[in-house]
Enzyme design. Structure first.
Site, PDB file in Angstrom:
ATOM      1  N   VAL A  61      22.895  22.857  12.019  1.00 47.66           N
ATOM      2  CA  VAL A  61      21.544  23.233  12.435  1.00 47.66           C
ATOM      3  C   VAL A  61      21.413  22.921  13.913  1.00 47.66           C
ATOM      4  O   VAL A  61      21.438  21.760  14.324  1.00 47.66           O
ATOM      5  CB  VAL A  61      20.478  22.474  11.619  1.00 47.66           C
ATOM      6  CG1 VAL A  61      19.079  22.883  12.056  1.00 47.66           C
ATOM      7  CG2 VAL A  61      20.670  22.736  10.133  1.00 47.66           C
ATOM      8  N   ASP A  62      21.293  23.958  14.720  1.00 48.99           N
ATOM      9  CA  ASP A  62      21.309  23.800  16.175  1.00 48.99           C
ATOM     10  C   ASP A  62      20.063  24.443  16.771  1.00 48.99           C
ATOM     11  O   ASP A  62      19.965  25.664  16.870  1.00 48.99           O
ATOM     12  CB  ASP A  62      22.568  24.446  16.753  1.00 48.99           C
ATOM     13  CG  ASP A  62      22.825  24.040  18.201  1.00 48.99           C
ATOM     14  OD1 ASP A  62      21.858  23.605  18.863  1.00 48.99           O
ATOM     15  OD2 ASP A  62      23.968  24.158  18.660  1.00 48.99           O
ATOM     16  N   SER A  63      19.102  23.607  17.157  1.00 46.27           N
ATOM     17  CA  SER A  63      17.858  24.130  17.721  1.00 46.27           C
ATOM     18  C   SER A  63      18.053  24.687  19.122  1.00 46.27           C
ATOM     19  O   SER A  63      17.140  25.293  19.684  1.00 46.27           O
ATOM     20  CB  SER A  63      16.787  23.027  17.748  1.00 46.27           C
ATOM     21  OG  SER A  63      17.231  21.924  18.539  1.00 46.27           O
TER      22      SER A  63
END
Length: 339
Positions: free
Chosen positions: A209-211
């Site tokens: 999960v990479d914002s």
């Protein structure tokens, strides 16, 4: 697998072990040599029997089966070696190897942009060199499409991009050959993301999960494992994605699929690209589509009223067990500081 674009589009030849005729040995009746003095016989008959016939009755079928087995193995090895040498496809231990062959293109049997897109996907999956790519291109063109190709100079025929534009001009929609793609910057967090455990189809996946990533990406190996290499699951991606150093990311296509987080299922759109060592990256596009709330302080991700645990990249192996506690009780309040 469905044959996208018509019959024979992407012929996949899995390397599978064949049943050898040596299995006939298993079907032979069991014969056990027992010395004649212990054999049962009818009363009044001589119980002494010669041992040579019994031995030959056992040895002869065994030798025959062994000969058949060796003959089959010897015949199979050249074929396996030939496939492995010519397929050039990506392989992983425990997965089948696929060789993709493009469908013929006449100019009217398929939209030219779609056929060209799939041809380039096959080129990437098979790892063709430039000469092999051009050879398959020429062999795949038929009818009017081949006439367009033959009308080009020899220098133009050796340039795939030139042939591509010529086919789009001849058979594509007006202006299709000159459309300007949108440029997207893929600026991920460079090892500062969090892992979320789930599945794509039947395959367990550890999502990063990479914002900081604007788009979501999956590795081609994961796409191939889930779809069995079905090219019909990919649609063309008409824009350009560039990484931080300015290099253009090679995109095989857009994959519309469904991911599972515990019992929660989410629709997701992934770009299929060999962009990193991660098998799947969830970017801001998917997070925003599902109104995800990331709480990095408490290491949780809230989706559809449910919270899921996050594991920071670089955590110890012991922390991996936290991923098993993927889903908390529905209705639990979100921690303070969520954003």
């Amino acid at each position: 697998m469905r044959n996208p674009g018509g019959p024979g589009w992407a012929s996949k030849r899995p390397l599978q072990k064949k049943q050898n005729t040596a299995c006939l040995c298993a079907q032979q009746p069991a014969r056990h040599f027992v010395p004649a003095p212990f054999n049962s016989s009818r009363q009044g008959k001589n119980t002494a029997q010669p041992t040579e016939p019994s031995l030959s009755s056992v040895i002869a079928p065994t030798l025959f089966c062994a000969f058949l087995y060796l003959a089959c193995v010897t015949a199979e090895l050249p074929e396996v070696s030939r496939r492995m040498a010519t397929s050039g496809v990506r392989s992983k231990e425990g997965r089948r190897e696929h060789a993709f062959v493009p469908e013929p293109f006449t100019g009217t049997n398929l939209a030219p942009s779609l056929w060209l897109h799939r041809f380039e996907v096959i080129d990437d999956l098979n790892h063709w060199d430039h000469a092999t790519k051009l050879r398959f291109l020429k062999e795949s063109l038929k009818g009017d499409a081949l006439d367009v190709y033959n009308g080009l100079s020899s220098q133009a025929q050796g340039d795939f991009s030139f042939v591509k534009q010529a086919l789009l001009r001849a058979f594509g929609a007006p202006g299709e050959a000159f459309s300007e793609p949108e440029e997207i910057l893929f600026a991920n967090s460079m090892g500062k993301g969090y892992y979320l455990k789930g599945k794509v189809g039947h395959v367990p996946v550890r999502f990063l999960v990479d914002s900081g990533a604007q788009v979501s990406v999956v590795h081609p190996a994961l796409w191939e494992e889930v779809t069995d290499g079905d090219l019909d699951t990919l649609r063309p991606f008409n824009n350009v994605v560039k990484v931080a150093n300015g290099a253009e990311m090679k995109i095989l296509g857009v994959w519309d699929t469904e991911i599972s987080l515990g019992k929660t299922k989410l629709k997701a759109e992934f770009l299929v690209a060999n962009a990193s060592a991660e098998e799947a990256i969830i970017g801001t596009d998917v997070l925003q589509d599902h109104n995800a709330v990331l709480d990095f302080e408490h290491r949780t991700c809230t989706l559809k009223g449910k919270k899921f645990r996050l594991l920071p990249v670089g955590s110890s192996l012991e922390d991996e067990f936290d991923l098993e506690l993927i889903e908390e009780e529905e209705g639990s309040s979100a921690p303070e500081g969520s954003h």
